[in-house]
Design an enzyme around this catalytic site. Structure first.
Site, short mmCIF file in Angstrom:
data_model
loop_
_atom_site.label_atom_id
_atom_site.label_comp_id
_atom_site.label_asym_id
_atom_site.label_seq_id
_atom_site.Cartn_x
_atom_site.Cartn_y
_atom_site.Cartn_z
N ARG A 166 -19.11 28.47 13.70
CA ARG A 166 -19.00 27.69 12.47
C ARG A 166 -20.96 27.48 11.69
O ARG A 166 -21.22 26.62 11.11
CB ARG A 166 -18.96 26.02 12.67
CG ARG A 166 -17.65 25.66 13.43
CD ARG A 166 -16.41 26.01 11.93
NE ARG A 166 -15.51 25.80 12.36
CZ ARG A 166 -14.63 26.79 13.67
NH1 ARG A 166 -14.88 27.77 13.42
NH2 ARG A 166 -13.45 26.87 13.30
N SER A 215 -12.95 18.66 9.33
CA SER A 215 -12.56 17.97 11.38
C SER A 215 -14.51 17.78 10.99
O SER A 215 -15.00 18.58 10.83
CB SER A 215 -13.35 20.12 12.04
OG SER A 215 -11.53 20.02 11.58
N GLU A 285 -20.27 19.30 12.59
CA GLU A 285 -19.40 20.01 11.35
C GLU A 285 -19.54 20.00 10.06
O GLU A 285 -19.50 20.86 9.25
CB GLU A 285 -17.87 20.28 12.38
CG GLU A 285 -17.49 21.63 11.10
CD GLU A 285 -16.21 21.83 12.17
OE1 GLU A 285 -15.60 22.47 11.18
OE2 GLU A 285 -16.07 22.19 13.35
#
Length: 293
Positions: A166, A215, A285
């Site tokens: 990520r 998320s 995130e």
């Protein structure tokens, strides 16, 4: 503001399109007409002025005090998707993941099905190495075209982004305007079936019809974030108008009257409880941007 063929809106609303539907305004919300317009604008923008590219805000908390500087939002002119030889798809930075996946399916290009499960733009997916269902952007990206904060148009090959989980090494203020993806030959029927499976799995497991931000936390090594959140007793936990989803514990919800502070504070409360219960330090995130009131 420097000259612009597109639009520059002072105090432009971000809550109108950010998934959480919360947060303050952009000092300037800029929609360039095309790549050359964006490059010229950024080149003329004072270097001390911050620049933040935003897609559809599906993984973003905009704080209640708003975002200083310039927020760049690419309009539909940047959402074109085209099939190229060699099982390749060229997509504009504003194109949605589902659009790219559908174009690949129709062209018999396999390997991009997971983009059906990513509810953001190509630009955001490239920047954060977005992933789902066992694959991520680094598995399909050949190169991306970006306009740097200095207004220079550059083409970066995959290796230059130095992807990790990520995360990419794209410089601050750079805007991803295009990406070239590559898959493998496949049967459109089989590809479509996999996309349908992904869609059905998301529908069953995620709060898709809610004001959410995707998320919330990264999966730590060896763990699933949602399981840690659940084990810490946070399923359904509320703070103000924000709630941890009871359907999927790694999603935060705006129940209707949440502030961005409610959502961010709830996330920090979850992190503290998980740390106390399991010793794991959950990492956000979701990006949090702007000024707290």
């Amino acid at each position: 503001m420097p000259p612009l063929a597109g639009t520059a809106e002072a105090g432009g609303s971000l809550a109108d399109f950010i998934w959480f539907r919360t947060g303050g305004a952009a000092e300037w919300l800029v929609r360039p007409r095309d790549m050359a317009d964006l490059a010229q604008f950024l080149a003329a923008l004072p270097p001390q002025m911050p620049v933040l590219p935003v897609g559809v805000g599906s993984n973003l908390i905009v704080r209640d005090g708003g975002v200083p500087g310039v927020v760049i939002r690419l309009p539909k002119a940047f959402a074109k998707v085209a099939v190229e030889p060699g099982n390749r798809i060229r997509a504009g930075g504003a194109a949605m993941g589902i659009t790219v996946a559908s174009a690949a399916r129709d062209a018999g290009i396999a390997g991009l099905e997971f983009l059906r499960g990513i509810p953001g733009t190509v630009g955001g997916a490239v920047k954060m190495n977005a992933g789902a269902y066992g694959r991520e952007a680094k598995d399909i990206l050949v190169e991306c075209t970006l306009v740097t904060r200095e207004g220079v148009i550059e083409v970066w090959p995959l290796d230059r982004l130095r992807y990790s989980y990520r995360h990419s090494e794209l410089p601050d203020g750079a805007v991803v305007v295009e990406a070239l993806f590559e898959g493998a030959p496949g049967d459109p029927v089989v590809i479509g079936a996999e996309m349908d499976r992904i869609a059905a799995e998301r529908e069953a497991s995620q709060p898709l019809r809610s004001r959410t931000g995707g998320s919330t936390f990264k999966n730590p090594d060896g763990h699933k974030a949602w399981q840690l959140v659940d084990a810490a007793g946070c399923r359904g936990l509320r703070k103000g108008g924000a709630q941890v989803s009871e359907k999927h514990c790694n999603f935060l919800l705006n129940l209707g009257d949440a502030t961005s502070a409610d959502i961010e504070d709830l996330g920090d409360e979850v992190r503290a409880r998980v740390k106390a219960q399991s010793g794991v330090d959950l990492q956000w995130e979701i990006a949090r941007v702007g000024v707290r009131k």
